[in-house]
Write an enzyme that holds these catalytic residues in place. Sequence first.
Site, mmCIF file in Angstrom:
data_model
loop_
_atom_site.group_PDB
_atom_site.id
_atom_site.type_symbol
_atom_site.label_atom_id
_atom_site.label_comp_id
_atom_site.label_asym_id
_atom_site.label_seq_id
_atom_site.Cartn_x
_atom_site.Cartn_y
_atom_site.Cartn_z
ATOM 1 N N SER A 68 -39.746 -64.490 66.192
ATOM 2 C CA SER A 68 -39.756 -65.077 67.703
ATOM 3 C C SER A 68 -40.789 -64.989 68.410
ATOM 4 O O SER A 68 -40.368 -65.450 69.286
ATOM 5 C CB SER A 68 -38.159 -64.694 67.900
ATOM 6 O OG SER A 68 -37.455 -65.689 67.890
ATOM 7 N N LYS A 71 -43.220 -67.751 68.681
ATOM 8 C CA LYS A 71 -42.655 -69.086 70.172
ATOM 9 C C LYS A 71 -43.731 -69.333 70.947
ATOM 10 O O LYS A 71 -43.823 -70.391 71.139
ATOM 11 C CB LYS A 71 -41.237 -69.149 70.416
ATOM 12 C CG LYS A 71 -39.617 -69.065 69.871
ATOM 13 C CD LYS A 71 -38.758 -68.861 70.731
ATOM 14 C CE LYS A 71 -37.335 -68.546 69.762
ATOM 15 N NZ LYS A 71 -37.109 -67.484 68.257
ATOM 16 N N SER A 117 -35.182 -67.177 73.753
ATOM 17 C CA SER A 117 -35.475 -67.697 72.649
ATOM 18 C C SER A 117 -34.257 -67.852 71.234
ATOM 19 O O SER A 117 -34.288 -67.478 70.277
ATOM 20 C CB SER A 117 -35.350 -65.600 71.847
ATOM 21 O OG SER A 117 -36.705 -66.276 70.577
ATOM 22 N N ARG A 250 -35.753 -51.733 70.955
ATOM 23 C CA ARG A 250 -37.554 -51.349 70.958
ATOM 24 C C ARG A 250 -37.488 -51.698 72.891
ATOM 25 O O ARG A 250 -39.122 -51.742 73.230
ATOM 26 C CB ARG A 250 -38.231 -53.314 70.668
ATOM 27 C CG ARG A 250 -36.815 -54.075 71.049
ATOM 28 C CD ARG A 250 -36.687 -55.648 70.312
ATOM 29 N NE ARG A 250 -36.350 -57.071 71.251
ATOM 30 C CZ ARG A 250 -35.699 -57.790 70.941
ATOM 31 N NH1 ARG A 250 -36.854 -58.115 68.772
ATOM 32 N NH2 ARG A 250 -34.980 -58.838 70.857
#
Length: 268
Positions: A68, A71, A117, A250
């Site tokens: 993603s 994007k 997302s 993350r």
Amino acid sequence: MKRLGWMVLALGLLMTACAPNNVKEEKSWEKYFTQYKVEGTFMLFNNAQGTFKVYNLDRAKERFLPASTFKIFNSLVGLQTGVISDTGMVIPWDGVIHPSDPEWNKDLSMQEAFKVSSVPYFQEVARRIGKTNMQLWLDSVKYGNMKISRIDTFWLDNSLQISSDEELGFVKKLYFDQLPFAKTNMKAVRDVMLMEKTQKYELSYKTGWGTVGPKQIGWIVGWIEENRHPSFFVLNLESEDPKFDMTKARMDILRNILTDAGYFKGEM
């Protein structure tokens, strides 16, 4: 060989991340990856100071699917081609229910879709852009390996790949209006990337999460700005644990490393 590797990376950054005066391997950041039992890399370029720090140089040069984080690029092309009229443009929900991502199960504007997302929203954007136009823009920007398979899955199915080094150069160019898109479109994408704004800092980024066989690949790419001074970062990591909490790991690693490097205080 390591010295040669650093020279090659530093040379590449002359073209991508602003010619750092000081390149440093930050081995102390390894503990943040060890904590979650993951392989990964972290790159941090302080534009004002010209300093560049990297954990795990070899992985920083290796390409992975962007997931993603694509994007960012998809939004730029959508706006540039008119497929996305503005960040408020709504694409109706297609009625497909996503149990793990309930925020996708409704009509979304581009800004809303970016924040949550939404894969379906940006798959539709890619279909409207079309393979020929998308390929032209990939080639123009030289985004990763520039490979397209199916127009609505190529950034998810491991056809398109990009390295952390290339991601860093890309977001740096986006910040400084150095990509071949209209400045108004680059500003629009920068605006939707802003996720946290306080009196001390602004944190802008896009996350990514994809799979290649048993491996989960995670990303966070963007910048942190303090006193109008941007520092660009890329986090890439992987795990083969099916129960691994990528969302938490993350973000924890990102915040821990940036805190370790002295950010979030408004002093950079």
